[in-house]
Design a protein around this motif. Structure first.
Motif, PDB file in Angstrom:
ATOM      1  N   ARG A 283       0.828  -1.193   0.000  1.00 50.24           N
ATOM      2  CA  ARG A 283       0.000   0.000   0.000  1.00 50.24           C
ATOM      3  C   ARG A 283       0.871   1.255   0.000  1.00 50.24           C
ATOM      4  NH1 ARG A 283      -4.709  -1.409   4.471  1.00 50.24           N
ATOM      5  NH2 ARG A 283      -5.570  -3.225   3.373  1.00 50.24           N
ATOM      6  N   PRO A 284       0.481   2.289  -0.810  1.00 56.08           N
ATOM      7  CA  PRO A 284       1.288   3.516  -0.861  1.00 56.08           C
ATOM      8  C   PRO A 284       1.209   4.265   0.464  1.00 56.08           C
ATOM      9  CG  PRO A 284      -0.767   3.787  -2.085  1.00 56.08           C
ATOM     10  CD  PRO A 284      -0.672   2.338  -1.716  1.00 56.08           C
ATOM     11  N   GLN A 285       2.260   4.946   0.795  1.00 52.52           N
ATOM     12  CA  GLN A 285       2.302   5.736   2.010  1.00 52.52           C
ATOM     13  C   GLN A 285       1.673   7.103   1.763  1.00 52.52           C
ATOM     14  OE1 GLN A 285       3.477   4.720   5.091  1.00 52.52           O
ATOM     15  NE2 GLN A 285       3.542   2.709   4.097  1.00 52.52           N
ATOM     16  N   ILE A 286       0.748   7.519   2.650  1.00 54.41           N
ATOM     17  CA  ILE A 286       0.097   8.820   2.531  1.00 54.41           C
ATOM     18  C   ILE A 286       0.994   9.891   3.123  1.00 54.41           C
ATOM     19  CG2 ILE A 286      -1.843  10.211   3.353  1.00 54.41           C
ATOM     20  CD1 ILE A 286      -3.584   7.750   3.133  1.00 54.41           C
ATOM     21  N   GLY A 287       1.093  11.014   2.403  1.00 54.02           N
ATOM     22  CA  GLY A 287       1.903  12.124   2.866  1.00 54.02           C
ATOM     23  C   GLY A 287       1.041  13.308   3.282  1.00 54.02           C
ATOM     24  N   PRO A 288       1.630  14.344   3.842  1.00 54.56           N
ATOM     25  CA  PRO A 288       0.864  15.528   4.258  1.00 54.56           C
ATOM     26  C   PRO A 288       0.204  16.202   3.055  1.00 54.56           C
ATOM     27  CG  PRO A 288       3.221  15.964   4.361  1.00 54.56           C
ATOM     28  CD  PRO A 288       3.068  14.504   4.114  1.00 54.56           C
ATOM     29  N   PRO A 289      -0.915  16.880   3.267  1.00 54.57           N
ATOM     30  CA  PRO A 289      -1.644  17.477   2.145  1.00 54.57           C
ATOM     31  C   PRO A 289      -0.911  18.680   1.563  1.00 54.57           C
ATOM     32  CG  PRO A 289      -2.669  18.083   4.215  1.00 54.57           C
ATOM     33  CD  PRO A 289      -1.604  17.089   4.549  1.00 54.57           C
ATOM     34  N   ASN A 290      -1.121  18.886   0.263  1.00 55.10           N
ATOM     35  CA  ASN A 290      -0.564  20.052  -0.414  1.00 55.10           C
ATOM     36  C   ASN A 290      -1.412  21.291  -0.112  1.00 55.10           C
ATOM     37  OD1 ASN A 290       1.486  18.541  -1.795  1.00 55.10           O
ATOM     38  ND2 ASN A 290      -0.107  17.776  -3.175  1.00 55.10           N
ATOM     39  N   PRO A 291      -0.825  22.487  -0.170  1.00 56.76           N
ATOM     40  CA  PRO A 291      -1.585  23.713   0.136  1.00 56.76           C
ATOM     41  C   PRO A 291      -2.599  24.017  -0.955  1.00 56.76           C
ATOM     42  CG  PRO A 291       0.601  24.275  -0.661  1.00 56.76           C
ATOM     43  CD  PRO A 291       0.591  22.780  -0.483  1.00 56.76           C
ATOM     44  N   PRO A 292      -3.643  24.767  -0.628  1.00 56.68           N
ATOM     45  CA  PRO A 292      -4.631  25.162  -1.631  1.00 56.68           C
ATOM     46  C   PRO A 292      -4.032  26.139  -2.634  1.00 56.68           C
ATOM     47  CG  PRO A 292      -5.032  26.323   0.411  1.00 56.68           C
ATOM     48  CD  PRO A 292      -3.948  25.336   0.700  1.00 56.68           C
ATOM     49  N   THR A 293      -4.667  26.250  -3.776  1.00 57.79           N
ATOM     50  CA  THR A 293      -4.258  27.212  -4.793  1.00 57.79           C
ATOM     51  C   THR A 293      -5.434  28.133  -5.104  1.00 57.79           C
ATOM     52  OG1 THR A 293      -4.887  25.713  -6.593  1.00 57.79           O
ATOM     53  CG2 THR A 293      -2.616  25.581  -5.792  1.00 57.79           C
ATOM     54  N   SER A 294      -5.126  29.241  -5.765  1.00 58.87           N
ATOM     55  CA  SER A 294      -6.149  30.201  -6.213  1.00 58.87           C
ATOM     56  C   SER A 294      -7.048  30.674  -5.071  1.00 58.87           C
ATOM     57  CB  SER A 294      -7.001  29.585  -7.337  1.00 58.87           C
ATOM     58  OG  SER A 294      -6.199  29.157  -8.408  1.00 58.87           O
ATOM     59  N   LEU A 295      -6.441  30.944  -3.916  1.00 55.35           N
ATOM     60  CA  LEU A 295      -7.220  31.414  -2.768  1.00 55.35           C
ATOM     61  C   LEU A 295      -7.695  32.842  -3.015  1.00 55.35           C
ATOM     62  CD1 LEU A 295      -8.286  31.080   0.102  1.00 55.35           C
ATOM     63  CD2 LEU A 295      -6.021  31.745   0.946  1.00 55.35           C
ATOM     64  N   ARG A 296      -8.998  33.079  -2.844  1.00 54.44           N
ATOM     65  CA  ARG A 296      -9.597  34.396  -3.090  1.00 54.44           C
ATOM     66  C   ARG A 296     -10.479  34.779  -1.912  1.00 54.44           C
ATOM     67  NH1 ARG A 296     -10.383  31.021  -7.012  1.00 54.44           N
ATOM     68  NH2 ARG A 296     -12.630  30.819  -6.703  1.00 54.44           N
ATOM     69  N   VAL A 297     -10.603  36.096  -1.668  1.00 56.44           N
ATOM     70  CA  VAL A 297     -11.454  36.606  -0.593  1.00 56.44           C
ATOM     71  C   VAL A 297     -12.173  37.840  -1.105  1.00 56.44           C
ATOM     72  CG1 VAL A 297      -9.598  38.021   0.400  1.00 56.44           C
ATOM     73  CG2 VAL A 297     -11.532  37.310   1.831  1.00 56.44           C
ATOM     74  N   ALA A 298     -13.440  38.013  -0.703  1.00 55.47           N
ATOM     75  CA  ALA A 298     -14.227  39.161  -1.140  1.00 55.47           C
ATOM     76  C   ALA A 298     -15.254  39.517  -0.081  1.00 55.47           C
ATOM     77  CB  ALA A 298     -14.921  38.880  -2.473  1.00 55.47           C
ATOM     78  N   LYS A 299     -15.405  40.818   0.180  1.00 57.23           N
ATOM     79  CA  LYS A 299     -16.467  41.299   1.068  1.00 57.23           C
ATOM     80  C   LYS A 299     -17.772  41.317   0.286  1.00 57.23           C
ATOM     81  CE  LYS A 299     -18.286  45.621   2.918  1.00 57.23           C
ATOM     82  NZ  LYS A 299     -19.199  45.966   1.805  1.00 57.23           N
ATOM     83  N   ARG A 300     -18.797  40.643   0.802  1.00 56.16           N
ATOM     84  CA  ARG A 300     -20.119  40.678   0.187  1.00 56.16           C
ATOM     85  C   ARG A 300     -20.983  41.749   0.842  1.00 56.16           C
ATOM     86  NH1 ARG A 300     -18.607  38.951  -4.398  1.00 56.16           N
ATOM     87  NH2 ARG A 300     -17.899  36.778  -4.440  1.00 56.16           N
TER      88      ARG A 300
END
Length: 244
Positions: free
Chosen positions: A27-44
């Motif tokens: 079984r493959p060894q699981i590694g730590p998760p990769n960071p998110p991409t295209s993070l966006r924020v907006a005031k509604r």
């Protein structure tokens, strides 16, 4: 995996042998998760800020959950706080606990059984500034009035952390309509946040009233108004009385 072989013995008798084998791949060894991409924020609105991102989850680096962290200026200073824990499939979240007069920074961190992975952070997003708590006007001379105001977050974070980027002053002459007479950047290099302005366009025989508001990319605050400042009245006009 099954194997069989047939052969004839010395006596002429036929024999068959069967060998059964099993194989389980590693079984493959699981590694730590990769960071998110295209993070966006907006005031509604002043009560809702929306986040969105692209997942970087893979078979070997899966996202099992997502943590959202927040810096709230001026409430928490530079300290971050955990504000949401979401499923690993999440690609967005709306913060409904924000309020006017604040600035927010958000961090998004995926996690799995290996622990929390690297995250990504947004820039500041601002809600509409609060109005100045107070404003006043002082007559210096018939040709000069000084307008001063306080700021919403004076005394918090040293009194030099505010959410506005602009200051605007409007004036009413002799009780007439309001008109804008001055606008400036809120924070001037070497001077800090602006808290006063001198009106050098006044004259005798007039009264003046001012109101101040604060702005940023999210919009303008309400106004703080001063009292009325009266300058020197004109001398009364005398009529010559003819003797009859």
């Amino acid at each position: 995996l099954a194997c069989s072989a047939s052969y004839t013995g010395g006596s002429g008798r036929a024999y068959t042998s069967t060998l059964t084998c099993s194989y389980e791949p590693e079984r493959p060894q699981i590694g730590p998760p990769n960071p998110p991409t295209s993070l966006r924020v907006a005031k509604r609105t002043d009560t809702a800020v929306q986040l969105a991102w692209a997942s970087a989850s893979t078979v070997l680096n899966p996202w099992e959950s997502v943590q959202v962290w927040r810096i709230d200026q001026p409430t928490t200073g530079d300290a971050d706080e955990l504000v949401a824990t979401l499923s690993g499939a999440a690609t967005g979240w709306t913060d409904a606990s924000v309020k006017a007069g604040h600035g927010y920074v958000y961090g998004v961190y995926p996690a799995n059984s290996c622990g929390r992975g690297r995250g990504a952070w947004t820039d500041y997003v601002y809600t509409t500034p609060l109005a100045p708590p107070s404003a006043s006007a002082t007559r210096v001379s018939d040709n000069r009035n000084t307008v001063t105001w306080s700021l919403p977050h004076d005394g918090v974070s040293g009194g030099e952390w505010q959410t506005h980027t602009l200051v605007q002053v409007e004036r009413s002459v002799d009780g007439g309509a309001w008109s804008r007479v001055w606008e400036s950047k809120a924070n001037l290099p070497g001077s800090g946040y602006v808290r006063s302005w001198a009106d050098a366009t006044t004259s005798a025989d007039h009264s003046y009233r001012y109101r101040v508001r604060l702005g940023n990319p999210a919009g303008w605050s309400g106004y703080a108004a001063t009292g009325t400042v009266a300058n020197t009245p004109a001398a009364p006009a005398f009529s010559r009385i003819a003797r009859t």
